[in-house]
Design a protein around this motif. Sequence first.
Motif, PDB file in Angstrom:
ATOM      1  N   ARG A 131      -7.554  -1.129  10.067  1.00  0.00           N
ATOM      2  CA  ARG A 131      -6.418  -2.028  10.083  1.00  0.00           C
ATOM      3  C   ARG A 131      -6.440  -2.962   8.871  1.00  0.00           C
ATOM      4  O   ARG A 131      -5.422  -3.197   8.233  1.00  0.00           O
ATOM      5  CB  ARG A 131      -6.407  -2.861  11.366  1.00  0.00           C
ATOM      6  N   ILE A 132      -7.642  -3.472   8.547  1.00  0.00           N
ATOM      7  CA  ILE A 132      -7.743  -4.396   7.411  1.00  0.00           C
ATOM      8  C   ILE A 132      -7.261  -3.703   6.137  1.00  0.00           C
ATOM      9  O   ILE A 132      -6.504  -4.268   5.360  1.00  0.00           O
ATOM     10  CB  ILE A 132      -9.192  -4.890   7.224  1.00  0.00           C
ATOM     11  N   LEU A 133      -7.691  -2.458   5.953  1.00  0.00           N
ATOM     12  CA  LEU A 133      -7.281  -1.748   4.744  1.00  0.00           C
ATOM     13  C   LEU A 133      -5.764  -1.566   4.725  1.00  0.00           C
ATOM     14  O   LEU A 133      -5.102  -1.795   3.718  1.00  0.00           O
ATOM     15  CB  LEU A 133      -7.999  -0.391   4.661  1.00  0.00           C
ATOM     16  N   ARG A 134      -5.221  -1.190   5.877  1.00  0.00           N
ATOM     17  CA  ARG A 134      -3.785  -0.982   5.968  1.00  0.00           C
ATOM     18  C   ARG A 134      -3.026  -2.252   5.613  1.00  0.00           C
ATOM     19  O   ARG A 134      -2.008  -2.231   4.948  1.00  0.00           O
ATOM     20  CB  ARG A 134      -3.453  -0.544   7.393  1.00  0.00           C
ATOM     21  N   ASP A 135      -3.558  -3.386   6.065  1.00  0.00           N
ATOM     22  CA  ASP A 135      -2.862  -4.652   5.855  1.00  0.00           C
ATOM     23  C   ASP A 135      -2.923  -5.151   4.413  1.00  0.00           C
ATOM     24  O   ASP A 135      -2.337  -6.175   4.085  1.00  0.00           O
ATOM     25  CB  ASP A 135      -3.412  -5.722   6.807  1.00  0.00           C
ATOM     26  N   LYS A 136      -3.643  -4.428   3.574  1.00  0.00           N
ATOM     27  CA  LYS A 136      -3.665  -4.821   2.159  1.00  0.00           C
ATOM     28  C   LYS A 136      -2.389  -4.392   1.435  1.00  0.00           C
ATOM     29  O   LYS A 136      -2.172  -4.748   0.291  1.00  0.00           O
ATOM     30  CB  LYS A 136      -4.907  -4.265   1.468  1.00  0.00           C
ATOM     31  N   GLY A 137      -1.592  -3.611   2.094  1.00  0.00           N
ATOM     32  CA  GLY A 137      -0.296  -3.258   1.522  1.00  0.00           C
ATOM     33  C   GLY A 137       0.782  -3.757   2.462  1.00  0.00           C
ATOM     34  O   GLY A 137       0.477  -4.343   3.507  1.00  0.00           O
ATOM     35  N   GLU A 138       2.037  -3.548   2.088  1.00  0.00           N
ATOM     36  CA  GLU A 138       3.101  -3.909   3.005  1.00  0.00           C
ATOM     37  C   GLU A 138       3.526  -2.663   3.743  1.00  0.00           C
ATOM     38  O   GLU A 138       4.268  -1.835   3.210  1.00  0.00           O
ATOM     39  CB  GLU A 138       4.281  -4.499   2.235  1.00  0.00           C
ATOM     40  N   ASN A 139       3.008  -2.496   4.963  1.00  0.00           N
ATOM     41  CA  ASN A 139       3.289  -1.281   5.717  1.00  0.00           C
ATOM     42  C   ASN A 139       3.086   0.004   4.922  1.00  0.00           C
ATOM     43  O   ASN A 139       3.979   0.835   4.842  1.00  0.00           O
ATOM     44  CB  ASN A 139       4.728  -1.298   6.233  1.00  0.00           C
ATOM     45  N   PRO A 140       1.919   0.155   4.315  1.00  0.00           N
ATOM     46  CA  PRO A 140       1.706   1.389   3.562  1.00  0.00           C
ATOM     47  C   PRO A 140       1.647   2.579   4.519  1.00  0.00           C
ATOM     48  O   PRO A 140       1.386   2.415   5.714  1.00  0.00           O
ATOM     49  CB  PRO A 140       0.332   1.170   2.925  1.00  0.00           C
ATOM     50  N   ASP A 141       1.931   3.746   3.980  1.00  0.00           N
ATOM     51  CA  ASP A 141       1.739   4.959   4.766  1.00  0.00           C
ATOM     52  C   ASP A 141       0.252   5.192   4.927  1.00  0.00           C
ATOM     53  O   ASP A 141      -0.539   4.860   4.050  1.00  0.00           O
ATOM     54  CB  ASP A 141       2.387   6.139   4.047  1.00  0.00           C
ATOM     55  N   VAL A 142      -0.119   5.745   6.072  1.00  0.00           N
ATOM     56  CA  VAL A 142      -1.539   5.908   6.355  1.00  0.00           C
ATOM     57  C   VAL A 142      -1.854   7.344   6.750  1.00  0.00           C
ATOM     58  O   VAL A 142      -1.166   7.941   7.573  1.00  0.00           O
ATOM     59  CB  VAL A 142      -1.976   4.965   7.503  1.00  0.00           C
ATOM     60  N   LEU A 143      -2.910   7.864   6.140  1.00  0.00           N
ATOM     61  CA  LEU A 143      -3.383   9.206   6.487  1.00  0.00           C
ATOM     62  C   LEU A 143      -4.860   9.128   6.849  1.00  0.00           C
ATOM     63  O   LEU A 143      -5.659   8.563   6.107  1.00  0.00           O
ATOM     64  CB  LEU A 143      -3.196  10.145   5.287  1.00  0.00           C
ATOM     65  N   PHE A 144      -5.201   9.651   8.009  1.00  0.00           N
ATOM     66  CA  PHE A 144      -6.601   9.716   8.412  1.00  0.00           C
ATOM     67  C   PHE A 144      -7.068  11.147   8.262  1.00  0.00           C
ATOM     68  O   PHE A 144      -6.397  12.058   8.732  1.00  0.00           O
ATOM     69  CB  PHE A 144      -6.760   9.311   9.879  1.00  0.00           C
TER      70      PHE A 144
ATOM     71  N   VAL B 276      -7.581  -7.224  -3.785  1.00  0.00           N
ATOM     72  CA  VAL B 276      -6.141  -7.402  -3.642  1.00  0.00           C
ATOM     73  C   VAL B 276      -5.403  -6.399  -4.521  1.00  0.00           C
ATOM     74  O   VAL B 276      -5.702  -6.268  -5.706  1.00  0.00           O
ATOM     75  CB  VAL B 276      -5.722  -8.840  -4.039  1.00  0.00           C
ATOM     76  N   PHE B 277      -4.476  -5.710  -3.911  1.00  0.00           N
ATOM     77  CA  PHE B 277      -3.730  -4.706  -4.656  1.00  0.00           C
ATOM     78  C   PHE B 277      -2.464  -5.305  -5.251  1.00  0.00           C
ATOM     79  O   PHE B 277      -1.967  -6.338  -4.793  1.00  0.00           O
ATOM     80  CB  PHE B 277      -3.344  -3.549  -3.733  1.00  0.00           C
ATOM     81  N   HIS B 278      -1.941  -4.623  -6.221  1.00  0.00           N
ATOM     82  CA  HIS B 278      -0.677  -5.025  -6.811  1.00  0.00           C
ATOM     83  C   HIS B 278       0.466  -4.520  -5.932  1.00  0.00           C
ATOM     84  O   HIS B 278       1.355  -5.257  -5.526  1.00  0.00           O
ATOM     85  CB  HIS B 278      -0.583  -4.439  -8.220  1.00  0.00           C
ATOM     86  N   ARG B 279       0.402  -3.243  -5.598  1.00  0.00           N
ATOM     87  CA  ARG B 279       1.473  -2.659  -4.794  1.00  0.00           C
ATOM     88  C   ARG B 279       0.945  -1.421  -4.078  1.00  0.00           C
ATOM     89  O   ARG B 279       1.163  -0.287  -4.510  1.00  0.00           O
ATOM     90  CB  ARG B 279       2.627  -2.281  -5.731  1.00  0.00           C
ATOM     91  N   LEU B 280       0.223  -1.683  -2.990  1.00  0.00           N
ATOM     92  CA  LEU B 280      -0.416  -0.578  -2.273  1.00  0.00           C
ATOM     93  C   LEU B 280       0.594   0.123  -1.379  1.00  0.00           C
ATOM     94  O   LEU B 280       1.204  -0.493  -0.510  1.00  0.00           O
ATOM     95  CB  LEU B 280      -1.578  -1.118  -1.424  1.00  0.00           C
ATOM     96  N   GLY B 281       0.766   1.427  -1.581  1.00  0.00           N
ATOM     97  CA  GLY B 281       1.773   2.149  -0.797  1.00  0.00           C
ATOM     98  C   GLY B 281       1.213   3.234   0.088  1.00  0.00           C
ATOM     99  O   GLY B 281       1.882   3.726   0.995  1.00  0.00           O
ATOM    100  N   PHE B 282      -0.051   3.617  -0.152  1.00  0.00           N
ATOM    101  CA  PHE B 282      -0.574   4.764   0.572  1.00  0.00           C
ATOM    102  C   PHE B 282      -2.081   4.628   0.733  1.00  0.00           C
ATOM    103  O   PHE B 282      -2.800   4.394  -0.228  1.00  0.00           O
ATOM    104  CB  PHE B 282      -0.226   6.043  -0.203  1.00  0.00           C
ATOM    105  N   VAL B 283      -2.536   4.756   1.963  1.00  0.00           N
ATOM    106  CA  VAL B 283      -3.946   4.567   2.277  1.00  0.00           C
ATOM    107  C   VAL B 283      -4.498   5.803   2.972  1.00  0.00           C
ATOM    108  O   VAL B 283      -3.899   6.303   3.920  1.00  0.00           O
ATOM    109  CB  VAL B 283      -4.119   3.351   3.224  1.00  0.00           C
ATOM    110  N   ILE B 284      -5.636   6.291   2.478  1.00  0.00           N
ATOM    111  CA  ILE B 284      -6.285   7.420   3.153  1.00  0.00           C
ATOM    112  C   ILE B 284      -7.684   7.006   3.583  1.00  0.00           C
ATOM    113  O   ILE B 284      -8.414   6.396   2.800  1.00  0.00           O
ATOM    114  CB  ILE B 284      -6.404   8.642   2.216  1.00  0.00           C
ATOM    115  N   THR B 285      -8.045   7.306   4.825  1.00  0.00           N
ATOM    116  CA  THR B 285      -9.457   7.157   5.194  1.00  0.00           C
ATOM    117  C   THR B 285     -10.033   8.516   5.460  1.00  0.00           C
ATOM    118  O   THR B 285      -9.480   9.311   6.215  1.00  0.00           O
ATOM    119  CB  THR B 285      -9.693   6.294   6.454  1.00  0.00           C
ATOM    120  N   ASP B 286     -11.164   8.799   4.797  1.00  0.00           N
ATOM    121  CA  ASP B 286     -11.839  10.082   4.956  1.00  0.00           C
ATOM    122  C   ASP B 286     -12.846   9.957   6.091  1.00  0.00           C
ATOM    123  O   ASP B 286     -13.472   8.918   6.242  1.00  0.00           O
ATOM    124  CB  ASP B 286     -12.552  10.441   3.647  1.00  0.00           C
TER     125      ASP B 286
END
Length: 681
Positions: A395-408, A374-384
């Motif tokens: 999707r699960i990773l993305r949902d750990k934040g509140e609409n974080p920005d996502v980069l693949f 569980v994150f405190h305040r996840l704002g940005f997610v990258i999957t390599d």
Amino acid sequence: MTELTHPVSDLKGVGKETAAHLEALGIETISDLLWTFPHRHEDFRLKDLAQTPHNERVTVECKVEREPTVLFLGRNKSRLQVTVLAGRHLVKIVFFNQNYLKQKLVPGSIITVTGKWDRGRQVINGTTVTFGPKTDQVDFEPVYSLKGLIPQKRFRKYMRQVLDEFGAELPDAIPEHLQASYKLVSMREGLEGIHFPLDAQHAKQARRRFAYEELLNFQLRIQTLRKIRKDNEHGTMVQFDLQKLREFIESLPYELTGAQKRVVNEICKDLKEPHRMNRLLQGDVGSGKTVVAAICLYAAVTAGFQGALMAPTEILAEQHAENLMAWFEPFGVRVALLSGSTKTKARRLLLEALVNGEIDILIGTHALIQPDVVFHRLGFVITDEQHRFGVEQRRILRDKGENPDVLFMTATPIPRTLAITAFGEMDVSMIDEMPAGRKQIETHWMKKEQLSSVLSKLELELTAGRQAYAICPLIEESDKLDVQNAVDIYEQLASYFNGRYKVGLMHGRLPADEKDAVMRSFSEGDIQVLVSTTVVEVGVNVPNATFMVVYDAERFGLAQLHQLRGRVGRGEHQSYCVLIADPKSDEGKERMQSMTETNDGFRLAEKDLELRGPGDFFGRKQSGLPDFKVADLVHDYRTLETARKDATEMIEGDAFWQDEAYKYLRLMLEESGVLQGDRFD
Ligand code: ADP
Ligand code: MG
């Protein structure tokens, strides 16, 4: 009054049996019939065999030279062979299961044959024959996939009936002004040209129209989804500290390439916007995506957010963590690594720190998507290496934040046509430039019997202090055989080097900690030769490795070979890649040839697409590509670009949503469900 929606049995001449056959082909209504397009057109114009490439279909006029011979191959199966003179060529024609032709093929008589030309064996595999010289009636005919259930001729008769009866009243979805400016034929003309072409040109014009229509409809859906996301989804506005970012970039051991700077700008600009970022970062192996990821993660951190970076393997996650920890150390950014092998106690402490916001960037494997992370305040997610993860995991990773920005991120170069089709609802950034001073990898294609000279060359590199990879053949569907192969090659090489150099073994079945230990020994230079299956394919960085030999290279696709080759050529020394292959097919030979000709991943990807087609490009996994009736992503890329531009303009403007001219396009968009928010990911 018959209507398009009525069952095919309403047509004249369609009885119960035919209706059943049509149904077996997926044709239930009259409209289904109309939209069954031929999969090819047969060209009945006479050709000269000398000018006809191997495997192409030909029609020739010829003289029967000898009595045909018939071979019976069991129940209802036979092979008839007859020698004929076609122009100045004495060739054989083979017919399967048409032994009744024997009486009619009288020596000295003239026949007209259509079939596939086997240039090597000088044989025409005949499909149709008419007796006598070619009559000029038909030059060009559609061929439908009817699985032998209904004769082509009869099918065309039904089609004629339908077109005559309904052709005039069919609505035309493409607005007139577009038809005029692209010189597209009308719906009516198009259907004539597809089903009853007068010549190749006629059919081509018809195809062009439907290709545009299909791609336009597809792009309308994708661009609508994209617009809905941009307008409605409130993402996070990452107000990063530009000054800090500049300092960080200054501190890096090298200057960013132009392409790296450009994509950093693209991503950072997107981070700042209020909508949720959904972006694909493409860059060839070694183009330097990691540092781009680090910079953008730092941007999020300076804005008070946490960032996450998910990698497909432990080795890769560790490598990323090592790099980022070193880069960020002077900046006080707290980086942590979480993987399957993180010990229970350490894990508990880490998760506590994470939820309290005492960790800024969390790097890891699938371990990141477990529920208790569980994150405190996840704002940005990258999957390599995003293709290694399923949609659900991302999707699960993305949902750990509140609409974080996502980069693949992906190092699998995807030809632009496929990228904007399969990932059309994403924005795409590309690193299309390599860091300066990289030496080109020399690639050679050798036969199996040349293995010993390859090994001598490999040993020369080892003598010079370098290291090498030996990649084992890929055996589809069999993990076990893969391992067996790797063990065999390992033993061969260990006995070949006989203690002069140390050989290591790596494969997917090793426990994670052993994999790591082997990889670490290789990376630290304790092991000189690493025998491995494709598990090293992704992202591993050992700059001192300069030689790669790939066994049975013909078993790999171009994209994968290119990925593998990217493990060498990562340091200052000249690197080599030797493909050992004896491919049987022309396609296999062409693949090996392409590898020796270019190091450019995008060019290889285009080649791969051309050789294998879009369906196979992404492998067996679901590709996200729609099935088009006529559009062809390899050849229609210009049309695709046009359709994309048009679709974007249409949905941005008012005319599309109001004017009568767009009525049918609008209707199709509504029926597709995207307006109700059905989405792809
Ligand atoms: P990939 O895009 O395959 O993930 P990496 O991020 O692993 O590539 O970078 C490959 C190598 O290139 C690394 O050793 C990295 O330090 C180096 N590198 C990255 N950017 C530059 C640059 N601008 N100039 C010089 N070397 C660079
Ligand atoms: Mg990488």
